[in-house]
Every structure is written in C-alpha cells, then in structure tokens.
Scaffold this active site. Sequence first.
Site, mmCIF file in Angstrom:
data_model
loop_
_atom_site.group_PDB
_atom_site.id
_atom_site.type_symbol
_atom_site.label_atom_id
_atom_site.label_comp_id
_atom_site.label_asym_id
_atom_site.label_seq_id
_atom_site.Cartn_x
_atom_site.Cartn_y
_atom_site.Cartn_z
ATOM 1 N N LYS A 113 -5.428 15.089 -0.215
ATOM 2 C CA LYS A 113 -5.044 16.007 0.861
ATOM 3 C C LYS A 113 -6.094 17.078 1.133
ATOM 4 C CE LYS A 113 -0.091 15.352 1.124
ATOM 5 N NZ LYS A 113 1.240 15.925 1.292
ATOM 6 N N LYS A 194 0.751 2.969 3.131
ATOM 7 C CA LYS A 194 2.211 3.065 3.115
ATOM 8 C C LYS A 194 2.756 3.749 4.367
ATOM 9 C CE LYS A 194 3.295 7.481 1.055
ATOM 10 N NZ LYS A 194 4.326 8.228 0.403
ATOM 11 N N LYS A 197 5.657 9.810 6.726
ATOM 12 C CA LYS A 197 6.157 10.732 7.752
ATOM 13 C C LYS A 197 5.018 11.391 8.489
ATOM 14 C CE LYS A 197 9.656 12.649 4.848
ATOM 15 N NZ LYS A 197 8.762 13.284 3.873
HETATM 16 P P1 ATP Z 1 4.450 12.562 3.730
HETATM 17 O O1 ATP Z 1 3.890 11.673 4.791
HETATM 18 O O2 ATP Z 1 4.790 13.947 4.222
HETATM 19 O O3 ATP Z 1 3.690 12.540 2.436
HETATM 20 P P2 ATP Z 1 6.292 10.580 2.874
HETATM 21 O O4 ATP Z 1 6.804 9.787 3.996
HETATM 22 O O5 ATP Z 1 5.227 9.977 2.022
HETATM 23 O O6 ATP Z 1 5.872 11.970 3.404
HETATM 24 P P3 ATP Z 1 7.816 11.990 0.812
HETATM 25 O O7 ATP Z 1 8.631 13.128 1.291
HETATM 26 O O8 ATP Z 1 6.533 12.295 0.121
HETATM 27 O O9 ATP Z 1 7.547 10.939 2.013
HETATM 28 O O10 ATP Z 1 8.668 11.033 -0.121
HETATM 29 C C1 ATP Z 1 10.067 10.999 -0.254
HETATM 30 C C2 ATP Z 1 10.417 9.805 -1.123
HETATM 31 O O11 ATP Z 1 10.227 8.578 -0.387
HETATM 32 C C3 ATP Z 1 9.553 9.673 -2.380
HETATM 33 O O12 ATP Z 1 10.353 9.309 -3.480
HETATM 34 C C4 ATP Z 1 8.559 8.602 -2.029
HETATM 35 O O13 ATP Z 1 8.072 7.922 -3.146
HETATM 36 C C5 ATP Z 1 9.386 7.690 -1.106
HETATM 37 N N1 ATP Z 1 8.533 6.994 -0.134
HETATM 38 C C6 ATP Z 1 7.703 7.577 0.751
HETATM 39 N N2 ATP Z 1 7.086 6.661 1.518
HETATM 40 C C7 ATP Z 1 7.533 5.451 1.094
HETATM 41 C C8 ATP Z 1 7.277 4.101 1.494
HETATM 42 N N3 ATP Z 1 6.446 3.821 2.486
HETATM 43 N N4 ATP Z 1 7.921 3.099 0.858
HETATM 44 C C9 ATP Z 1 8.791 3.374 -0.137
HETATM 45 N N5 ATP Z 1 9.088 4.626 -0.566
HETATM 46 C C10 ATP Z 1 8.473 5.658 0.032
#
Ligand code: ATP
Length: 329
Positions: A113, A194, A197
């Site tokens: 980041k 992956k 968000k």
């Molecule tokens: P950001 O883009 O802000 O990092 P994010 O979409 O990666 O957000 P987080 O808020 O970091 O989501 O994660 C919330 C939960 O969802 C965590 O337990 C994370 O491991 C899970 N998670 C996030 N993205 C995925 C994905 N693509 N597939 C499966 N699990 C996920």
Amino acid sequence: MERKRVFSGVQPTGNIHLGNYLGALKQFVDLQETNDCIYCIVDMHSITVPQDPEELKKHILDVAALYLAVGLDPKKSIIFVQSEVSGHAELSWILTCNSYTGELSRMTQFKAKSKGQESAPTGLFTYPVLMAADILLYDTDIVPVGNDQKQHIELTRDIALRINHKYGDTFVVPEGRYLKEGARIMGLDDPTSKMSKSAENDMSRISLLDDPGKIKKAIMKATTDSDGVIAFDPENKPGISNLLNIYSALTEESITSIVNRFDGEGYGTFKKALVEVVTDSIAPIRERFDKIRESDELIDILKDGSRRANDIAEPVLERAKERFGLGIR
Ligand code: ATP
Ligand code: LTN
C-alpha cells in the site's frame, strides 16, 4: 464443543462484494451458531488511506446493513462500529509501545500500500497494531480471515506473547482461522488478482448491492480465454475457473458436475447461466438490505452492539493498564 470467542472485522472502504461474501461473511454467519461472535466494522482502519467523509459514513451503515442482510443476527452476535468503542484506540497505543519498526516494516500489506510513496501515512504503518488491539481487546480465541491477513495475525500473537512474558498473563493468544484457498474469488477483469473493494475498475467485482444490469454486464464482459472450452484449471484458465468457482460456491453444486452439465457449450451460454445464479442469489440479500438500511432499527442495533462490546472490552483494557502501571489506581 466448547464455545469460543470469535472476532473479525471488515473495512467500510466500499460495498461488500462476492469475494467478501463467499470468503468471509458466509463463514461469519455459520460461526455465530456455536460461538460467541463479535463482528466489527473497522472504520478507523479505513482512514489509513484518504476517505471522503460523507462516503465513509454511508459505507459504514451500508456494511452494517449488509452484515444483517446476509444473516448475522444481533441476538446471536455483537455487531458494532470500531470507533464507537474507545478501547480500540487506547489499547492500540499500549501495543504500539510494545511493537517494533522492524517487524512492522516486514508487513507485506504495508509494503504494497505504500509502494512508490516516498513517505507514507504513519497510520498505514501502524495499521497491524490497531488490528492487534481489535483482537486482543476481547480476549479473542479465533479470528476468521482470509490468507492475506495471516501475517497480521502472527504479529498479533507475537505482541500478545511478548507482553504476557514481560508483564505477566495479560492477553489471550488468538488463533487465525484461514479460509480455504479455493474460496478466493478473483477479479472479473483480471482473474490473476483478487476481487477487491478498492480496485479502480467497477467491472472487476460484483457488489452485493449491484443491480441486475450491472451484474449482467460485468459477467458477460469477464475475461476468459480463447480456447472456448469450459474446464476447471485455475493455473492455465484462470478466468473461466474463477467463474466456475463462483457458480459452485453460490449453488453448492460441485465444479465437476457443473463442468459436465455445460460440456460442449460455449462461454456465452455458461456466462448467461451464471448471471441468473448470481442475480437470484443476491436478490433476497438486496431486498433485506433495503428494508434494514431504511429502518431506525439499524442505529439501535449498532448502539446496542457497541454497548455490549464495551462491556467486554473495559475489563480487558483495565487489566492491560494495570499490568503496565498506567493511571492512578
Ligand atoms: P480492500 O480492497 O479495501 O482491501 P477487500 O475487498 O480486500 O478490501 P477486506 O475488507 O480487506 O476486503 O476483507 C474483508 C474480508 O473478506 C477478509 O476476511 C478478506 O480476507 C475477505 N476477502 C476479501 N477479498 C476476498 C476475495 N476476493 N475472495 C475471498 N475473500 C476475500
Ligand atoms: N485487516 C483486515 C480487517 C481487520 C480485521 C481486524 C480482521 C481489521 N481489524 C481484526 C480481523 C480482526 C482486512 O483488511 N481484512
């Protein structure tokens, strides 16, 4: 089986997508049946990168309503917003004084980041310490998270063990419960990274709040390959494999059975079927979301959640302060 204290958090950095739902939230719902679960919306983590204040407020309430819409039950679980319980910030400071710049510099999320920036926000650097505070503040036994958080959980354990060793038993040393690798949902535009968000391209993800038009567009445009054969091979055919994964996770039909059923069909036919599966799975969540988001009940549930969270956090924080000799008592 003995009931365990479970804690996890999601950042309100955008709307919950299929990856969050299949990878994390579905498990949260299952765990609440046999454990004492605390689910937090970690708004203080989200300001480690700049947020628009109005958007942030909206996302906090959206994520809270989505927690409820996917089946988290405030009678079974504590659902609350991090900044409403001041113990997180207080414990975070104590832990900050017991963590080292060396170990924080090794965190891959920080490295990713802050990449390319000459100077990064301090909060981005100390993010894992705040996460450790979230977990240790509730005498947590189990933390269900994605594999990407493993390093942060290990750091939390190291800090807890270090303090217990130096100041006497203070914290419960938690364990991570990692989601299956197969549960990782990849971006629709780029199946090698992956679904997230915060990815710039909105077509890379399906949010639980997307309308049917957007869902259709994103799936029909999803990156596949040019050989046109429906087969599960994540390494060589990551695009179609990701779509098969989503189909299987939502319908609970095995991937082999799906592949057999679509044998000889083109990607277009399969994608159309997937649009239907995704739209049908999301529709009831969306319906519940709309009702909850508009009701006054949501705020009451969150207020009640922070009261209950605070009741658990306060004695733990007191215990930590006492071990360190802080305050006047
Ligand atoms: P950001 O883009 O802000 O990092 P994010 O979409 O990666 O957000 P987080 O808020 O970091 O989501 O994660 C919330 C939960 O969802 C965590 O337990 C994370 O491991 C899970 N998670 C996030 N993205 C995925 C994905 N693509 N597939 C499966 N699990 C996920
Ligand atoms: N860093 C986590 C979110 C998070 C969390 C937590 C998860 C913050 N505090 C405590 C589990 C327990 C993420 O980005 N997924």
